[in-house]
Scaffold this motif. Structure first.
Motif, PDB file in Angstrom:
ATOM      1  N   GLU A 148      -0.028  -5.427  -1.134  1.00  0.00           N
ATOM      2  CA  GLU A 148       0.837  -6.313  -1.923  1.00  0.00           C
ATOM      3  C   GLU A 148       1.926  -5.519  -2.635  1.00  0.00           C
ATOM      4  N   PHE A 149       1.531  -4.384  -3.199  1.00  0.00           N
ATOM      5  CA  PHE A 149       2.501  -3.543  -3.910  1.00  0.00           C
ATOM      6  C   PHE A 149       3.505  -2.944  -2.930  1.00  0.00           C
ATOM      7  N   ALA A 150       3.004  -2.479  -1.788  1.00  0.00           N
ATOM      8  CA  ALA A 150       3.894  -1.901  -0.777  1.00  0.00           C
ATOM      9  C   ALA A 150       4.890  -2.935  -0.270  1.00  0.00           C
ATOM     10  N   ARG A 151       4.438  -4.163  -0.078  1.00  0.00           N
ATOM     11  CA  ARG A 151       5.332  -5.234   0.382  1.00  0.00           C
ATOM     12  C   ARG A 151       6.346  -5.583  -0.691  1.00  0.00           C
ATOM     13  N   MET A 152       5.929  -5.590  -1.948  1.00  0.00           N
ATOM     14  CA  MET A 152       6.848  -5.870  -3.056  1.00  0.00           C
ATOM     15  C   MET A 152       8.018  -4.894  -3.036  1.00  0.00           C
ATOM     16  N   ILE A 153       7.720  -3.605  -2.837  1.00  0.00           N
ATOM     17  CA  ILE A 153       8.784  -2.598  -2.794  1.00  0.00           C
ATOM     18  C   ILE A 153       9.643  -2.771  -1.554  1.00  0.00           C
ATOM     19  N   ALA A 154       9.001  -2.940  -0.407  1.00  0.00           N
ATOM     20  CA  ALA A 154       9.731  -3.045   0.861  1.00  0.00           C
ATOM     21  C   ALA A 154      10.674  -4.241   0.870  1.00  0.00           C
TER      22      ALA A 154
END
Length: 219
Positions: A112-118
């Motif tokens: 979820e965090f990685a997708r938020m940044i991406a």
């Protein structure tokens, strides 16, 4: 009593800062970073809007709230290495340990965090800036211990190579996270890839930034 009061006050500040960061990150994940307002974050955290901006000068630092730790890690490892240990050796060892414990600072922040940044151009840009700042801090640490006969550009050149390796491996962890791989499998994949990456650097960096013949640490 005064010291105790100051300690309690500082503890309360840290709790408030963490509370704001936690609510902000939740909203960023749910709504998107660009779509979430400071007012919404303040409402969720039950604080005034001004309180949010007092604790966080930049909106993106509410999501990347460990940015100071991130930018300091490489320089701190190099500055604190044992006598006779090269910069490459300590950074290789520290990265291997970070992978083993699935450290969020190394990139293990969850899908979820990685997708938020991406999905956020602002956060992606901020992350690049943090990588740059980490490389600059590393260059300063290397310069502080560089041999007197090394070229002036040597610390920056070494930091650029080491920083690029860490940047690549961070992106690799994020890539595997976004692909849905669990942390254990990501660690098992990245560990040998990190060995390969650091091996590529070894010959050049050990020549100018290894341990000296007397066993004291240089850069």
């Amino acid at each position: 009593m005064g010291t105790e009061s100051m300690g309690l006050r500082e503890s309360k500040k840290q709790e408030t800062r963490q509370l704001i960061s936690d609510h902000a990150t939740r909203l960023f994940i749910e709504q998107g970073f660009e779509q979430t307002t400071i007012a919404e974050i303040a409402t969720a955290a039950r604080v005034a809007k001004k309180t949010v901006t007092n604790y966080f000068a930049r909106k993106e630092d509410m999501a990347l709230d460990h940015h100071e730790e991130f930018t300091a890690t490489l320089a701190r490892a190099v500055a604190g290495r044992a006598a006779g240990e090269s910069a490459l050796a300590v950074l290789r060892r520290e990265f291997a340990a970070a992978v083993e414990r699935c450290d969020p600072v190394a990139g293990f922040a969850g899908p979820e965090f990685a997708r938020m940044i991406a999905d956020s151009p602002t956060l992606t840009t901020r992350l690049r800036e943090l990588h740059d700042r980490r490389e600059e801090a590393l260059a300063e640490a290397l310069a502080a211990a560089a041999p007197g006969d090394s070229p002036a550009i040597a610390p920056r050149a070494a930091a650029a190579l080491l920083g690029a390796a860490h940047r690549l491996l961070f992106r690799r962890i994020q890539e595997l996270t976004l692909a849905g791989e669990p942390n254990e499998r990501i660690a098992a994949t990245v560990a040998p890839e990190a060995t390969y990456t650091f091996d590529l650097l070894e010959a050049g960096l050990e020549a100018g930034f290894g341990a000296d013949s007397e066993g004291s640490a240089d850069a």
